[in-house]
Every structure is written in C-alpha cells, then in structure tokens.
Design a protein around this motif. Structure first.
Motif, PDB file in Angstrom:
ATOM      1  N   ASP A 235       0.833  -1.195   0.000  1.00 57.35           N
ATOM      2  CA  ASP A 235       0.000   0.000   0.000  1.00 57.35           C
ATOM      3  C   ASP A 235       0.875   1.256   0.000  1.00 57.35           C
ATOM      4  OD1 ASP A 235      -2.433  -1.418   0.209  1.00 57.35           O
ATOM      5  OD2 ASP A 235      -2.161  -1.609   2.385  1.00 57.35           O
ATOM      6  N   PRO A 236       0.365   2.367  -0.519  1.00 53.54           N
ATOM      7  CA  PRO A 236       1.089   3.633  -0.360  1.00 53.54           C
ATOM      8  C   PRO A 236       1.262   3.958   1.122  1.00 53.54           C
ATOM      9  CG  PRO A 236      -0.630   3.858  -2.024  1.00 53.54           C
ATOM     10  CD  PRO A 236      -0.852   2.528  -1.351  1.00 53.54           C
ATOM     11  N   GLU A 289      -3.605  15.347  -2.477  1.00 54.21           N
ATOM     12  CA  GLU A 289      -2.479  14.455  -2.764  1.00 54.21           C
ATOM     13  C   GLU A 289      -3.014  13.193  -3.433  1.00 54.21           C
ATOM     14  OE1 GLU A 289      -0.745  17.465  -1.474  1.00 54.21           O
ATOM     15  OE2 GLU A 289      -2.097  16.644   0.021  1.00 54.21           O
ATOM     16  N   LEU A 290      -2.284  12.736  -4.434  1.00 53.35           N
ATOM     17  CA  LEU A 290      -2.699  11.596  -5.244  1.00 53.35           C
ATOM     18  C   LEU A 290      -1.538  10.634  -5.412  1.00 53.35           C
ATOM     19  CD1 LEU A 290      -4.802  10.282  -7.239  1.00 53.35           C
ATOM     20  CD2 LEU A 290      -3.730  11.661  -9.034  1.00 53.35           C
ATOM     21  N   ASN A 291      -1.861   9.326  -5.367  1.00 55.15           N
ATOM     22  CA  ASN A 291      -0.884   8.284  -5.636  1.00 55.15           C
ATOM     23  C   ASN A 291      -1.531   7.278  -6.581  1.00 55.15           C
ATOM     24  OD1 ASN A 291       0.626   5.768  -5.419  1.00 55.15           O
ATOM     25  ND2 ASN A 291       1.665   6.658  -3.654  1.00 55.15           N
ATOM     26  N   THR A 292      -0.988   7.176  -7.795  1.00 51.38           N
ATOM     27  CA  THR A 292      -1.539   6.214  -8.757  1.00 51.38           C
ATOM     28  C   THR A 292      -0.567   5.043  -8.905  1.00 51.38           C
ATOM     29  OG1 THR A 292      -0.538   7.359 -10.640  1.00 51.38           O
ATOM     30  CG2 THR A 292      -2.742   8.034 -10.023  1.00 51.38           C
ATOM     31  N   PRO A 320      -5.341  12.178 -18.714  1.00 50.37           N
ATOM     32  CA  PRO A 320      -4.527  11.229 -17.955  1.00 50.37           C
ATOM     33  C   PRO A 320      -3.765  11.901 -16.816  1.00 50.37           C
ATOM     34  CG  PRO A 320      -3.330  11.913 -19.896  1.00 50.37           C
ATOM     35  CD  PRO A 320      -4.651  12.634 -19.947  1.00 50.37           C
ATOM     36  N   TYR A 321      -3.361  11.062 -15.865  1.00 50.13           N
ATOM     37  CA  TYR A 321      -2.502  11.502 -14.769  1.00 50.13           C
ATOM     38  C   TYR A 321      -1.861  10.255 -14.187  1.00 50.13           C
ATOM     39  CZ  TYR A 321      -1.005  15.027 -11.384  1.00 50.13           C
ATOM     40  OH  TYR A 321      -0.266  15.930 -10.656  1.00 50.13           O
ATOM     41  N   ASP A 322      -0.551  10.308 -13.986  1.00 55.49           N
ATOM     42  CA  ASP A 322       0.149   9.134 -13.472  1.00 55.49           C
ATOM     43  C   ASP A 322       1.296   9.578 -12.575  1.00 55.49           C
ATOM     44  OD1 ASP A 322       1.115   6.618 -12.992  1.00 55.49           O
ATOM     45  OD2 ASP A 322       1.983   6.315 -14.988  1.00 55.49           O
ATOM     46  N   THR A 323       1.233   9.255 -11.299  1.00 54.59           N
ATOM     47  CA  THR A 323       2.300   9.613 -10.362  1.00 54.59           C
ATOM     48  C   THR A 323       3.343   8.500 -10.232  1.00 54.59           C
ATOM     49  OG1 THR A 323       1.351   8.693  -8.324  1.00 54.59           O
ATOM     50  CG2 THR A 323       0.536  10.854  -9.045  1.00 54.59           C
ATOM     51  N   LYS A 324       3.111   7.395 -10.916  1.00 56.12           N
ATOM     52  CA  LYS A 324       4.048   6.265 -10.930  1.00 56.12           C
ATOM     53  C   LYS A 324       4.334   5.723  -9.525  1.00 56.12           C
ATOM     54  CE  LYS A 324       6.168   7.951 -15.183  1.00 56.12           C
ATOM     55  NZ  LYS A 324       5.299   7.104 -16.021  1.00 56.12           N
ATOM     56  N   GLY A 325       3.271   5.647  -8.722  1.00 51.72           N
ATOM     57  CA  GLY A 325       3.380   4.990  -7.419  1.00 51.72           C
ATOM     58  C   GLY A 325       3.921   5.837  -6.293  1.00 51.72           C
ATOM     59  N   VAL A 326       4.051   7.160  -6.498  1.00 49.32           N
ATOM     60  CA  VAL A 326       4.479   8.043  -5.413  1.00 49.32           C
ATOM     61  C   VAL A 326       3.403   9.106  -5.193  1.00 49.32           C
ATOM     62  CG1 VAL A 326       6.920   7.679  -5.890  1.00 49.32           C
ATOM     63  CG2 VAL A 326       5.736   9.614  -6.956  1.00 49.32           C
ATOM     64  N   TRP A 327       3.419   9.705  -4.020  1.00 50.15           N
ATOM     65  CA  TRP A 327       2.461  10.761  -3.712  1.00 50.15           C
ATOM     66  C   TRP A 327       2.872  12.044  -4.428  1.00 50.15           C
ATOM     67  CZ3 TRP A 327      -2.142  10.046  -1.566  1.00 50.15           C
ATOM     68  CH2 TRP A 327      -2.353   8.947  -0.715  1.00 50.15           C
ATOM     69  N   ASP A 362     -13.393   2.331 -19.652  1.00 56.56           N
ATOM     70  CA  ASP A 362     -13.139   1.459 -18.505  1.00 56.56           C
ATOM     71  C   ASP A 362     -11.791   1.824 -17.874  1.00 56.56           C
ATOM     72  OD1 ASP A 362     -15.486   0.059 -19.079  1.00 56.56           O
ATOM     73  OD2 ASP A 362     -14.427  -1.288 -20.459  1.00 56.56           O
ATOM     74  N   LEU A 363     -11.744   1.788 -16.540  1.00 54.16           N
ATOM     75  CA  LEU A 363     -10.525   2.132 -15.814  1.00 54.16           C
ATOM     76  C   LEU A 363     -10.150   1.010 -14.862  1.00 54.16           C
ATOM     77  CD1 LEU A 363      -8.321   4.149 -14.920  1.00 54.16           C
ATOM     78  CD2 LEU A 363      -9.964   5.045 -13.242  1.00 54.16           C
ATOM     79  N   ASP A 364      -8.939   0.501 -15.018  1.00 52.64           N
ATOM     80  CA  ASP A 364      -8.372  -0.419 -14.039  1.00 52.64           C
ATOM     81  C   ASP A 364      -7.740   0.451 -12.953  1.00 52.64           C
ATOM     82  OD1 ASP A 364      -7.330  -2.531 -12.642  1.00 52.64           O
ATOM     83  OD2 ASP A 364      -5.745  -2.991 -14.102  1.00 52.64           O
ATOM     84  N   CYS A 365      -8.511   0.709 -11.914  1.00 52.06           N
ATOM     85  CA  CYS A 365      -8.170   1.776 -10.973  1.00 52.06           C
ATOM     86  C   CYS A 365      -7.394   1.255  -9.764  1.00 52.06           C
ATOM     87  CB  CYS A 365      -9.460   2.460 -10.500  1.00 52.06           C
ATOM     88  SG  CYS A 365      -9.188   3.842  -9.392  1.00 52.06           S
ATOM     89  N   ASP A 366      -6.301   1.943  -9.459  1.00 54.79           N
ATOM     90  CA  ASP A 366      -5.612   1.793  -8.174  1.00 54.79           C
ATOM     91  C   ASP A 366      -5.064   3.173  -7.829  1.00 54.79           C
ATOM     92  OD1 ASP A 366      -4.316   1.106  -5.891  1.00 54.79           O
ATOM     93  OD2 ASP A 366      -3.175  -0.567  -6.747  1.00 54.79           O
TER      94      ASP A 366
END
Length: 381
Positions: A235-236, A289-292, A320-327, A362-366
């Motif tokens: 988890d983040p 704050e977002l973490n994708t 689109p928006y992608d933080t690559k697993g960081v906040w 469709d979104l594969d969301c995490d």
C-alpha cells in the motif's frame, strides 16, 4: 645656397603645420581623447531617455560616453560580456549583461581598450532571488527527499522548513532543488535562500488548512471501506493520517462515490472552505495528494465542492494523470471548478461535497487520495 635655404624653410613650415594640426586635433577631441562613460540607458527607442543605474541578467543596455570606439572587452563583476564590432562606436556601446552568475561581486562595469587602458563605472547587476513555484508533493515525511520546482537556485542554496530547521541539500539542478526534510518539521511555508536573496513559498508544506475531506476520522455517506488506516507492504505509505484508496475496475460511465455527502453527514469539516473562496474563487486552488499505482488513463472524476446541495453540477477532472506509485500534489484552479456550478453562495452551516468516478471508458483503478482542500494561491504578506 638660396635653394638650400628655401628647402629648410619649407621643411620647417611643414613641421609647423603638422604640429599645429596635431594640437588642433587633440584639442577637438572631447575629454582630451580619454574614454569616459556619461550614463547607461535602455535600448528601447520609445524609452531612450530612460537612464539606468543597474540592470538585470541578460538585459541589453546602451553605454553612452566619449572615445569608446577602441573598446575590446567589457566586464560586469567578474563576467565577460560578448561584444560585437557593429555595436561599438565612439559614443555608444550596445551590450547585453552576462547571464552567468559572478563569483566575485564588485558592482563594477569595466571596459578594456586596445591600448590596455581600463575604465571602471559603478554599475550593479541585479541577480534574481530564488523563485518557488511548487513542490512535487507538499506532504513528505521527515528524512525523505522533497522536490521543489522554481528558478534561480544559485549555489549555495539553503532550504529552511517550518520551525526554522534547515534541510540537507541532495541535488540542485536547473529549476529544481531536492532536499531532505529535517526531523521536527511543522506545517507552514518553506524559505529558500541564496547569496542573492530569499523567498517564502506561496504554499504550505504539509498544508493542514481548509481540509474538507480528510478521513481522519471518516465522515459522510459513502464508502468508508475505501479508507486506509494501517497500510500493508504493497500500500502507499501514510502521509497525513488515513487516506482513501480505490482499487477496483470502474466501467464506462459507472457511478462510484469516492467520498462526500451533505453538511449534516460531513460534520464540522464541511465548514472548512473559506467564504472568500466562494466569493473570489480566482484567488484559490483546489488541491489534494494523489498516488496512482496504476495510471489514471480513462473514465473521469467529478467534483462537487463548495456548493449548497447536489443540484449544482459537477467539475469534470479528465485523465490522464500518473504519479508512478508516489504521492504528488494535484493543483486545480478553483475558478475552473466553480465554472461548472449553477449556484455559488456562502453556506454558514457547511457545504455539500461529492467526489465520484464517472466518465467514458473502462478504468483499471488503483488510486489513493488525501487532504482535499481549498487554499489561497498567494499568501498575503
């Protein structure tokens, strides 16, 4: 004998004429032929009478004086300017102030001439003080590395965090500083210092102002099961207490409430949006704050923030928006959000809030979220 006498007389006459001409020529030269700077002005023809006593990096200036035509070098502090012959005359030199940062500052303009003579003139170069525009993430734990974006981060650089603690500089690049957050850092503005000035940020580090969704504790109508209190190894990490994580498939135009509800369900936190933000939204930002862990690359998120009820419309935040697993901190101008609403008025008893997934594809969301807030763009001095 007479011819010799005439020749001697003619020779003496020629010498007299040459000496007289030389003397007259020297007297006709201004300042006895010695170089002199009278003043410095801007080069804009519309403002040619605007004199300057200092200039900024890269600025084109006109040096006006006398007997300047033999100039070969011009220095500002310890930085050499680029000279071009067509821009050098006896009375005017056009030159750009070097953009490079001086090591030694004497606030002098120096002209070196072909005969080796040097002319000095008091002329400070304004070196820009630091500029802070944003942080990649406004919530970084003690001991972790924060990334600050801006400009004019001329070494040596110091970053002072709220509470007066100086961070350890990890890296300084063009328009970016990476710094380790010191232990005991508090919420508030950060300060960056160089030899040429200092500046405070217009944002707060670990901003705890005006948070209207925090999940500390959970309030509202929807999806308490999204709240993460004790993250596992995949988890983040926590950044400010509990956070919201949505980890599921979201279908085309599905309706998945993330958080929110009426003021009666949200509690006192529903009153956190400032009155001025409602009246002058152009002065505020919506931040969170977002973490994708998987990219936000389809579907969409609708925001209903700072409205009386659920009948006012929604602001659509598209991928689109992608933080690559960081906040990371997301910033949306609040005036863009409020354009979607039919009614914008102060609600003393609190505001209706809703954040919901609903959009095309469709979104594969995490995706994880924290610290939804509406805060000033500029901190008033």
């Amino acid at each position: 004998m007479q011819k010799i006498y005439k020749s001697i007389l003619l020779f003496l006459l020629c010498i007299g004429i040459v000496c007289c001409y030389s003397a007259c020529t020297k007297e006709s030269l201004s300042n006895n032929g010695e170089p002199k700077i009278n003043y410095v002005r801007v080069t804009d023809p519309a403002a040619a009478d605007s004199l300057v006593v200092e200039a900024g990096q890269g600025m084109l200036i006109a040096i006006v004086g006398e007997n300047l035509g033999d100039a070969r070098e011009i220095w500002f502090n310890d930085q050499k300017a680029n000279l071009t012959s067509p821009y050098i005359t006896s009375t005017v030199i056009l030159v750009s102030v070097p953009s490079q940062i001086p090591v030694e500052v004497d606030n002098k303009l120096k002209i070196i001439f072909a005969n080796g003579k040097k002319l000095e003139y008091n002329f400070p170069v304004k070196i820009s003080k630091p500029l802070i525009t944003r942080m990649d993430c406004e919530y970084v734990a003690d001991g972790d590395v924060a990334t600050i974006t801006g400009d004019y981060f001329y070494a040596p650089v110091k970053v002072i965090f709220p509470g007066g603690k100086e961070g350890e500089i990890v890296e300084v690049k063009d328009k970016q500083v990476k710094v380790k957050v010191p232990a005991g850092t508090e919420p508030g503005q950060i300060t960056i210092k160089t030899n040429f000035g200092q500046v405070e940020s217009d944002f707060w580090f670990r901003d705890n102002r005006n948070i209207f969704i925090s999940s500390d504790p959970f309030t509202g109508w929807w999806n308490s099961n999204f709240v993460v209190s004790n993250p596992g190894p995949n988890d983040p990490p926590l950044i400010n207490g509990n956070y919201i994580r949505v980890k599921q498939s979201i279908g085309n135009w599905a309706w998945i409430e993330l958080a929110g509800g009426p003021a009666s369900a949200m509690g006192p936190i529903s009153k956190k949006i400032p009155d001025e933000a409602i009246l002058k939204p152009e002065n505020y930002n919506l931040k969170f704050e977002l973490n994708t862990k998987k990219p936000y690359n389809s579907n969409g998120i609708k925001f209903c923030v700072g409205v009386p009820d659920d009948k006012q419309g929604d602001y659509f935040w598209a991928p689109p928006y992608d933080t690559k697993g960081v906040w990371q901190t997301v910033i949306i101008p609040y005036e863009e959000v409020t354009k979607a609403y039919a009614n914008r008025s102060i609600q003393p008893d609190g505001y209706y809030t809703r954040v919901v997934f609903s959009g095309p594809g469709d979104l594969d969301c995490d995706m994880s979220f924290d610290n939804f807030r509406v805060v000033p763009k500029v901190i008033k001095k």
